[in-house]
Scaffold this active site. Sequence first.
Site, PDB file in Angstrom:
ATOM      1  N   ASP A   1       0.797  -1.225   0.000  1.00  0.00           N
ATOM      2  CA  ASP A   1       0.000   0.000   0.000  1.00  0.00           C
ATOM      3  C   ASP A   1       0.834   1.281   0.000  1.00  0.00           C
ATOM      4  OD1 ASP A   1       0.969  -0.689   2.578  1.00  0.00           O
ATOM      5  OD2 ASP A   1      -0.365   0.823   3.422  1.00  0.00           O
ATOM      6  N   CYS A   2       2.004   1.285  -0.641  1.00  0.00           N
ATOM      7  CA  CYS A   2       2.828   2.501  -0.591  1.00  0.00           C
ATOM      8  C   CYS A   2       2.349   3.528  -1.630  1.00  0.00           C
ATOM      9  CB  CYS A   2       4.270   2.098  -0.873  1.00  0.00           C
ATOM     10  SG  CYS A   2       5.346   3.451  -1.271  1.00  0.00           S
TER      11      CYS A   2
ATOM     12  N   LYS B   1      13.631  -6.743   4.983  1.00  0.00           N
ATOM     13  CA  LYS B   1      14.139  -6.013   3.806  1.00  0.00           C
ATOM     14  C   LYS B   1      15.475  -6.595   3.361  1.00  0.00           C
ATOM     15  CE  LYS B   1      11.986  -1.597   4.929  1.00  0.00           C
ATOM     16  NZ  LYS B   1      12.190  -0.267   5.501  1.00  0.00           N
TER      17      LYS B   1
ATOM     18  N   HIS C   1      -5.270   6.766   0.570  1.00  0.00           N
ATOM     19  CA  HIS C   1      -4.818   6.371   1.914  1.00  0.00           C
ATOM     20  C   HIS C   1      -5.576   7.122   2.995  1.00  0.00           C
ATOM     21  CE1 HIS C   1      -1.117   3.778   1.685  1.00  0.00           C
ATOM     22  NE2 HIS C   1      -1.484   3.911   0.434  1.00  0.00           N
TER      23      HIS C   1
ATOM     24  N   TRP D   1      -1.329   0.400   7.604  1.00  0.00           N
ATOM     25  CA  TRP D   1      -1.393   1.383   8.699  1.00  0.00           C
ATOM     26  C   TRP D   1      -1.571   0.699  10.050  1.00  0.00           C
ATOM     27  CZ3 TRP D   1       0.765   5.845   8.130  1.00  0.00           C
ATOM     28  CH2 TRP D   1       0.876   6.376   6.844  1.00  0.00           C
TER      29      TRP D   1
HETATM   30  N1  LIG Z   1      10.251  10.614  -0.709  1.00  0.00           N
HETATM   31  C1  LIG Z   1      10.142   9.187  -0.928  1.00  0.00           C
HETATM   32  C2  LIG Z   1       9.295   8.556   0.146  1.00  0.00           C
HETATM   33  C3  LIG Z   1       9.256   7.051   0.040  1.00  0.00           C
HETATM   34  C4  LIG Z   1       8.707   6.430   1.322  1.00  0.00           C
HETATM   35  O1  LIG Z   1       8.608   7.070   2.365  1.00  0.00           O
HETATM   36  N2  LIG Z   1       8.351   5.155   1.221  1.00  0.00           N
HETATM   37  C5  LIG Z   1       7.900   4.425   2.389  1.00  0.00           C
HETATM   38  C6  LIG Z   1       6.816   3.441   2.031  1.00  0.00           C
HETATM   39  S1  LIG Z   1       5.296   4.246   1.626  1.00  0.00           S
HETATM   40  C7  LIG Z   1       9.060   3.600   2.901  1.00  0.00           C
HETATM   41  O2  LIG Z   1       9.752   2.974   2.135  1.00  0.00           O
HETATM   42  N3  LIG Z   1       9.244   3.589   4.215  1.00  0.00           N
HETATM   43  C8  LIG Z   1      10.232   2.766   4.840  1.00  0.00           C
HETATM   44  C9  LIG Z   1       9.665   2.035   6.014  1.00  0.00           C
HETATM   45  O3  LIG Z   1       8.533   2.334   6.435  1.00  0.00           O
HETATM   46  O4  LIG Z   1      10.355   1.132   6.516  1.00  0.00           O
HETATM   47  C10 LIG Z   1       9.570   8.947  -2.319  1.00  0.00           C
HETATM   48  O5  LIG Z   1       8.858   9.831  -2.826  1.00  0.00           O
HETATM   49  O6  LIG Z   1       9.836   7.896  -2.915  1.00  0.00           O
END
Ligand SMILES: N[C@@H](CCC(=O)N[C@@H](CS)C(=O)NCC(=O)O)C(=O)O
Length: 252
Positions: free
Chosen positions: A49-50, A77, A198, A245
């Site tokens: 859901d990203c 990861k 979202h 979420w």
């Molecule tokens: N500024 C980045 C933001 C990317 C981002 O925040 N992705 C989230 C997922 S929606 C993420 O990978 N978070 C790492 C985590 O929650 O471990 C973009 O536009 O690609």
Amino acid sequence: MLRAQVRTATINRVPASRRPLTIMAQAQKAPIYDLVLKAKAGEPFKLGDCPFCHRVLLTAAVKKFPVQATLVDFRNKPEWLLQPPPVGSGGKVPVLREPVSGLVMPDSDVIVEHLEKLYPEPSMRSDTPADLGSKLFPAFRGFLFAAAGSEEEAAKRGELEGELRALDAHLAQPGKGPLLGGAHISQSDAAIAPKLYHAKTALAHFKHYSFPSDLKALQKYMDAIAATPEWKATDYGTDAIIAGWTAHLAHH
Ligand SMILES: N[C@@H](CCC(=O)N[C@@H](CS)C(=O)NCC(=O)O)C(=O)O
């Protein structure tokens, strides 16, 4: 049309018969890109859901370039992704990988700009003011994470509604809509619509909150984008949003 291959096997070792995601793609003399995306929380073989991944997927669907997807289980990861650029992204997705050159490109802002240059047609360039919706996601997150009944919650809800009202007013202007890009999905749509999705889904579920009902142009907008083939091909579903979420809230 070709079906894009989904290379979850790289990380998750899913047999070809169980690979879940189909993205529209078209045969072209271009390298196949590998999009590294979030898997669904608790179901690592399904698209997650990203909203930033969704933005890149919508761009891929509109431009119909050859793409395959690698889904990343956020609880597990891969080592390379956790490394800083140029090897990884510090653990964030989306990441675009170009297998021939070895290019590893994090950040949806950078990725969509790169794709716009490589695949200028159809153009998704947008004349929507850059600040429209720019505080939407932080306001939504702030509202979601704030304690029920707190001043913080009221402040963040107010910020969110300010952003929603600005979007509604923009879309309600004569000659605008149904999408920010008019009849076609633009980069503004690809950036903003997944965040609206979202906010609407998660706030209804966790806060029993609905967007103000007088925002008719905004409602029409969300219905219009959800009806496009590109959205239908890239939608991970409201249950993925709630699962995602739920995992965030558990660690907050
Ligand atoms: N500024 C980045 C933001 C990317 C981002 O925040 N992705 C989230 C997922 S929606 C993420 O990978 N978070 C790492 C985590 O929650 O471990 C973009 O536009 O690609």
